[in-house]
Design a protein around this motif. Sequence first.
Motif, PDB file in Angstrom:
ATOM      1  N   ILE A  57       0.791  -1.187  -0.024  1.00 10.16           N
ATOM      2  CA  ILE A  57       0.018   0.163   0.177  1.00 10.16           C
ATOM      3  C   ILE A  57       0.890   1.146  -0.053  1.00 10.16           C
ATOM      4  O   ILE A  57       0.698   2.171  -0.669  1.00 10.16           O
ATOM      5  CB  ILE A  57      -1.030  -0.100   1.351  1.00 10.16           C
ATOM      6  CG1 ILE A  57      -1.712  -1.350   1.377  1.00 10.16           C
ATOM      7  CG2 ILE A  57      -1.857   1.335   1.265  1.00 10.16           C
ATOM      8  CD1 ILE A  57      -2.779  -1.339   0.050  1.00 10.16           C
ATOM      9  N   ASP A  58       1.830   1.306   0.783  1.00 11.52           N
ATOM     10  CA  ASP A  58       2.918   2.453   0.939  1.00 11.52           C
ATOM     11  C   ASP A  58       3.501   2.534  -0.287  1.00 11.52           C
ATOM     12  O   ASP A  58       3.682   3.601  -0.729  1.00 11.52           O
ATOM     13  CB  ASP A  58       3.655   2.382   2.124  1.00 11.52           C
ATOM     14  CG  ASP A  58       2.782   2.549   3.415  1.00 11.52           C
ATOM     15  OD1 ASP A  58       1.957   2.915   3.522  1.00 11.52           O
ATOM     16  OD2 ASP A  58       3.658   2.020   4.494  1.00 11.52           O
ATOM     17  N   ALA A  59       4.059   1.498  -0.823  1.00 10.07           N
ATOM     18  CA  ALA A  59       4.672   1.577  -2.063  1.00 10.07           C
ATOM     19  C   ALA A  59       3.849   1.934  -3.163  1.00 10.07           C
ATOM     20  O   ALA A  59       4.254   2.740  -4.059  1.00 10.07           O
ATOM     21  CB  ALA A  59       5.281   0.040  -2.417  1.00 10.07           C
ATOM     22  N   THR A  60       2.576   1.617  -3.402  1.00  8.41           N
ATOM     23  CA  THR A  60       1.654   2.102  -4.475  1.00  8.41           C
ATOM     24  C   THR A  60       1.446   3.647  -4.433  1.00  8.41           C
ATOM     25  O   THR A  60       1.508   4.216  -5.215  1.00  8.41           O
ATOM     26  CB  THR A  60       0.288   1.405  -4.159  1.00  8.41           C
ATOM     27  OG1 THR A  60       0.443  -0.122  -4.298  1.00  8.41           O
ATOM     28  CG2 THR A  60      -0.590   1.689  -5.206  1.00  8.41           C
ATOM     29  N   GLU A  61       1.378   4.090  -3.084  1.00  4.26           N
ATOM     30  CA  GLU A  61       1.076   5.576  -2.758  1.00  4.26           C
ATOM     31  C   GLU A  61       2.119   6.292  -3.384  1.00  4.26           C
ATOM     32  O   GLU A  61       2.089   7.347  -4.048  1.00  4.26           O
ATOM     33  CB  GLU A  61       1.097   5.864  -1.532  1.00  4.26           C
ATOM     34  CG  GLU A  61       0.518   7.146  -1.184  1.00  4.26           C
ATOM     35  CD  GLU A  61      -0.266   7.449   0.248  1.00  4.26           C
ATOM     36  OE1 GLU A  61      -0.048   6.347   1.120  1.00  4.26           O
ATOM     37  OE2 GLU A  61      -0.268   8.531   0.711  1.00  4.26           O
ATOM     38  N   ILE A  62       3.294   5.986  -3.461  1.00  5.70           N
ATOM     39  CA  ILE A  62       4.729   6.639  -3.826  1.00  5.70           C
ATOM     40  C   ILE A  62       4.864   6.339  -5.415  1.00  5.70           C
ATOM     41  O   ILE A  62       5.000   7.254  -6.051  1.00  5.70           O
ATOM     42  CB  ILE A  62       5.988   6.132  -3.050  1.00  5.70           C
ATOM     43  CG1 ILE A  62       6.037   6.239  -1.636  1.00  5.70           C
ATOM     44  CG2 ILE A  62       7.140   6.729  -3.606  1.00  5.70           C
ATOM     45  CD1 ILE A  62       6.906   5.783  -0.495  1.00  5.70           C
ATOM     46  N   ILE A  63       4.751   5.229  -5.721  1.00  5.99           N
ATOM     47  CA  ILE A  63       4.731   4.798  -7.169  1.00  5.99           C
ATOM     48  C   ILE A  63       3.738   5.586  -7.819  1.00  5.99           C
ATOM     49  O   ILE A  63       4.081   6.274  -8.964  1.00  5.99           O
ATOM     50  CB  ILE A  63       4.317   3.468  -7.365  1.00  5.99           C
ATOM     51  CG1 ILE A  63       5.718   2.704  -6.871  1.00  5.99           C
ATOM     52  CG2 ILE A  63       4.246   3.268  -8.892  1.00  5.99           C
ATOM     53  CD1 ILE A  63       5.427   1.098  -6.774  1.00  5.99           C
ATOM     54  N   THR A  64       2.524   5.707  -7.473  1.00  3.51           N
ATOM     55  CA  THR A  64       1.390   6.644  -8.358  1.00  3.51           C
ATOM     56  C   THR A  64       1.674   8.130  -8.048  1.00  3.51           C
ATOM     57  O   THR A  64       1.446   8.893  -8.892  1.00  3.51           O
ATOM     58  CB  THR A  64       0.213   6.289  -7.804  1.00  3.51           C
ATOM     59  OG1 THR A  64       0.053   6.690  -6.237  1.00  3.51           O
ATOM     60  CG2 THR A  64      -0.112   5.054  -7.979  1.00  3.51           C
ATOM     61  N   GLU A  65       2.596   8.601  -7.080  1.00  4.67           N
ATOM     62  CA  GLU A  65       2.718   9.989  -7.129  1.00  4.67           C
ATOM     63  C   GLU A  65       3.985  10.483  -8.001  1.00  4.67           C
ATOM     64  O   GLU A  65       3.986  11.136  -8.743  1.00  4.67           O
ATOM     65  CB  GLU A  65       3.201  10.136  -5.465  1.00  4.67           C
ATOM     66  CG  GLU A  65       3.590  11.632  -5.386  1.00  4.67           C
ATOM     67  CD  GLU A  65       4.100  11.525  -3.960  1.00  4.67           C
ATOM     68  OE1 GLU A  65       3.034  11.979  -3.037  1.00  4.67           O
ATOM     69  OE2 GLU A  65       5.301  11.670  -3.607  1.00  4.67           O
ATOM     70  N   GLN A  66       5.292   9.293  -7.916  1.00  6.09           N
ATOM     71  CA  GLN A  66       6.400   9.714  -8.656  1.00  6.09           C
ATOM     72  C   GLN A  66       6.381   9.084  -9.896  1.00  6.09           C
ATOM     73  O   GLN A  66       7.356   9.714 -10.965  1.00  6.09           O
ATOM     74  CB  GLN A  66       7.484   9.183  -7.789  1.00  6.09           C
ATOM     75  CG  GLN A  66       7.633   9.878  -6.296  1.00  6.09           C
ATOM     76  CD  GLN A  66       8.871   9.422  -5.612  1.00  6.09           C
ATOM     77  OE1 GLN A  66       9.951   8.681  -6.048  1.00  6.09           O
ATOM     78  NE2 GLN A  66       9.055   9.877  -4.286  1.00  6.09           N
ATOM     79  N   PHE A  67       5.619   8.090 -10.259  1.00  2.00           N
ATOM     80  CA  PHE A  67       5.715   7.407 -11.427  1.00  2.00           C
ATOM     81  C   PHE A  67       4.298   6.974 -12.238  1.00  2.00           C
ATOM     82  O   PHE A  67       3.943   6.123 -12.138  1.00  2.00           O
ATOM     83  CB  PHE A  67       6.505   6.095 -11.473  1.00  2.00           C
ATOM     84  CG  PHE A  67       7.678   6.258 -10.849  1.00  2.00           C
ATOM     85  CD1 PHE A  67       8.951   6.346 -11.433  1.00  2.00           C
ATOM     86  CD2 PHE A  67       7.870   5.696  -9.399  1.00  2.00           C
ATOM     87  CE1 PHE A  67      10.062   6.714 -10.781  1.00  2.00           C
ATOM     88  CE2 PHE A  67       9.110   5.856  -8.657  1.00  2.00           C
ATOM     89  CZ  PHE A  67      10.247   6.321  -9.477  1.00  2.00           C
TER      90      PHE A  67
END
Length: 220
Positions: free
Chosen positions: A72-82
Amino acid sequence: MDRREKEPRKITVLLVDDHPMVQGGLMACLEYYDDIDVVGLCSDGEDALAKVKSLTPKVILMDVSMPRMNGIDATEIITEQFPKSNVLIFSMHDSSEFVHSAIQAGACGYVLKDTSSEEVYEAIKAVAKGNNYFSSTIAKMLIETPLKREHDKLTTREQVILSYVAQGFSSKEIAKKLDISFRTVDAHRRNIKTKLNIESLADLVRYAINHGLIKQESSD
């Protein structure tokens, strides 16, 4: 003309799961499809962030419960940065809490691990096109318990940014701390205010204190 230019573009997929047997099973299933290209394997969210940056996959098949950084945390960062990479959650968890958190983090879809390989393939294709895809069980659950519009439903990222805002950091300072652009920070700040229906900094600070995001300084 290069032979590769004649071939239809494949959907590049990154598999993120901490169980080697799951990775192996997915690899074996997806190799059957000519339009799928599994470009990498990861065992946790932190590794996934590095691989997304270097491999730029179109779809990330993401587990939820993993060491170091969860999905979940990784998804939040990925959708924000990539934003060009789309996340499809692939999990054994079917609770509304996990599904709602995944959607709030920006996942485009959510399929369960007991899903057939054919359905996983269809889900990958849908998510690659920017569409949403949910297993039938998940879709039924979302109808019965739709996402709440409560204002206290901030994402993990928004809670972190709000804690910095409440401590008096500027958008540029927060951007530097989180290694993101200040425009992204400003976008989060607007979302936070909208979700909480709060406009003033004083009220944001009060909210952060009341919800344990920062500690209230003693007046002594």
